[in-house]
Scaffold this motif. Sequence first.
Motif, mmCIF file in Angstrom:
data_model
loop_
_atom_site.group_PDB
_atom_site.id
_atom_site.type_symbol
_atom_site.label_atom_id
_atom_site.label_comp_id
_atom_site.label_asym_id
_atom_site.label_seq_id
_atom_site.Cartn_x
_atom_site.Cartn_y
_atom_site.Cartn_z
ATOM 1 N N HIS A 62 0.750 -1.309 -0.006
ATOM 2 C CA HIS A 62 -0.087 -0.167 -0.296
ATOM 3 C C HIS A 62 0.826 1.222 0.186
ATOM 4 O O HIS A 62 1.355 1.809 0.995
ATOM 5 C CB HIS A 62 -0.897 -0.071 1.163
ATOM 6 C CG HIS A 62 -2.082 1.097 1.253
ATOM 7 N ND1 HIS A 62 -3.299 0.808 1.862
ATOM 8 C CD2 HIS A 62 -2.051 2.183 0.501
ATOM 9 C CE1 HIS A 62 -3.933 1.690 1.516
ATOM 10 N NE2 HIS A 62 -3.361 2.743 0.763
ATOM 11 N N HIS B 270 1.880 5.416 -2.175
ATOM 12 C CA HIS B 270 1.562 6.380 -2.961
ATOM 13 C C HIS B 270 2.726 6.937 -3.636
ATOM 14 O O HIS B 270 3.838 7.007 -2.708
ATOM 15 C CB HIS B 270 0.574 7.165 -2.189
ATOM 16 C CG HIS B 270 -0.870 6.654 -1.797
ATOM 17 N ND1 HIS B 270 -2.044 6.600 -2.525
ATOM 18 C CD2 HIS B 270 -0.831 6.151 -0.642
ATOM 19 C CE1 HIS B 270 -2.794 5.929 -1.817
ATOM 20 N NE2 HIS B 270 -2.208 5.525 -0.682
ATOM 21 N N HIS C 28 -4.357 6.779 -5.778
ATOM 22 C CA HIS C 28 -5.706 6.751 -5.407
ATOM 23 C C HIS C 28 -6.352 7.200 -6.923
ATOM 24 O O HIS C 28 -5.901 8.017 -7.598
ATOM 25 C CB HIS C 28 -5.966 8.069 -4.658
ATOM 26 C CG HIS C 28 -5.714 8.181 -3.227
ATOM 27 N ND1 HIS C 28 -6.553 7.453 -2.574
ATOM 28 C CD2 HIS C 28 -4.493 8.779 -2.597
ATOM 29 C CE1 HIS C 28 -6.051 7.521 -1.220
ATOM 30 N NE2 HIS C 28 -4.819 8.496 -1.421
ATOM 31 N N ASP D 84 0.958 2.396 3.662
ATOM 32 C CA ASP D 84 0.251 3.597 3.228
ATOM 33 C C ASP D 84 1.041 4.908 3.037
ATOM 34 O O ASP D 84 0.428 5.933 3.431
ATOM 35 C CB ASP D 84 -1.286 3.885 3.930
ATOM 36 C CG ASP D 84 -2.245 4.408 3.345
ATOM 37 O OD1 ASP D 84 -2.069 4.867 2.202
ATOM 38 O OD2 ASP D 84 -3.504 4.663 3.775
ATOM 39 N N GLU E 30 -5.870 2.265 -5.629
ATOM 40 C CA GLU E 30 -6.795 2.331 -4.454
ATOM 41 C C GLU E 30 -8.062 3.265 -5.043
ATOM 42 O O GLU E 30 -7.813 4.167 -5.231
ATOM 43 C CB GLU E 30 -6.184 3.018 -3.225
ATOM 44 C CG GLU E 30 -7.039 3.319 -2.061
ATOM 45 C CD GLU E 30 -6.267 3.726 -0.832
ATOM 46 O OE1 GLU E 30 -5.208 4.356 -0.844
ATOM 47 O OE2 GLU E 30 -6.771 3.580 0.358
HETATM 48 FE FE FE Z 1 -3.754 4.963 0.564
#
Ligand code: FE
Length: 280
Positions: free
Chosen positions: A7, A9, A39, A242, A64
Amino acid sequence: MKFADLHLHTQFSDGTFTPQELVLYAQKGGLSCIALTDHDTVEGCAPTAVACAAVRMEFIPGAELTAEHADTEVHVLGYFLDTANEMLLARIAQFQSVRQNRIHEMVAALNKHGVPLKVEAVFALANCKSPGRPHVARALVKEKLIGSLDEAFERFLKKGRPAWVPKTKMSALESMELIHQAGGLAVMAHPGLNRTDEIIPDLVAAGMDGIECFHTKHSTVMSERYLEIAEEYGLLVTGGSDCHGFSKNKPLIGTVRLPYEHVEKLHAARKKLQTTNARK
Ligand code: FE
Ligand code: AMP
Ligand code: ZN
Ligand code: FE
């Protein structure tokens, strides 16, 4: 032991890392495998795959997706996505345009409340198809209109505050179908963060493949509970940090390390899905 972070970004949504920086930090964190889950976009997957290949790190292309079910916001992670899948690209392009319009609405609301932020300042900083609230927060800090990212969310951007603009979301069932037809596995992200426990049975019935048990915002007790839920429903287990790069704190990548045996189970499930999709 091998470990993964599933996870992550980059600058292709609201992270601060380039793909190259992400992979550098993944190496520092002792990871053997990473998945990119920006995202509502898969744009960063191709360059991240290249950066991973250069250092022989395993890469899983993902995303995501912002979705909802029964009035509950749920983030649905897709893994092993075919990033050239036309239906996937067409549908997420619509949500990217919603995100871009939402930036205009948030800035207009800020202006109405006497905060002279220019929309160009946000887009210059975001420079991606899938901008979000963190970009508005960073622009406010950069333009010295507010003291910190936390303050930006607390005063203006979080739900119920003056510049909060709701996002149009995809239905969770559609998001899972979209992921499946693009060859991917659908996984519920951070159930402990979004409080999505109640909708787990519905999503399982609709074909959800897995659940993110390990996450930065999950306590040990939470992770154990989600492992039990995974066992009960026969779901795959995933986990990740994340990480959004250098956001509020130092990068989170490397702080949540998923034992590689779970990635092996993802591979097996993916093979099964490929066989099912081929029969359709
Ligand atoms: Fe996330
Ligand atoms: P959006 O998708 O535009 O609604 O933005 C959601 C993103 O904002 C999340 O993925 C987080 O990265 C970030 N975020 C949400 N709440 C906060 C907060 N209170 N402080 C900092 N970042 C936040
Ligand atoms: Zn984010
Ligand atoms: Fe999320």
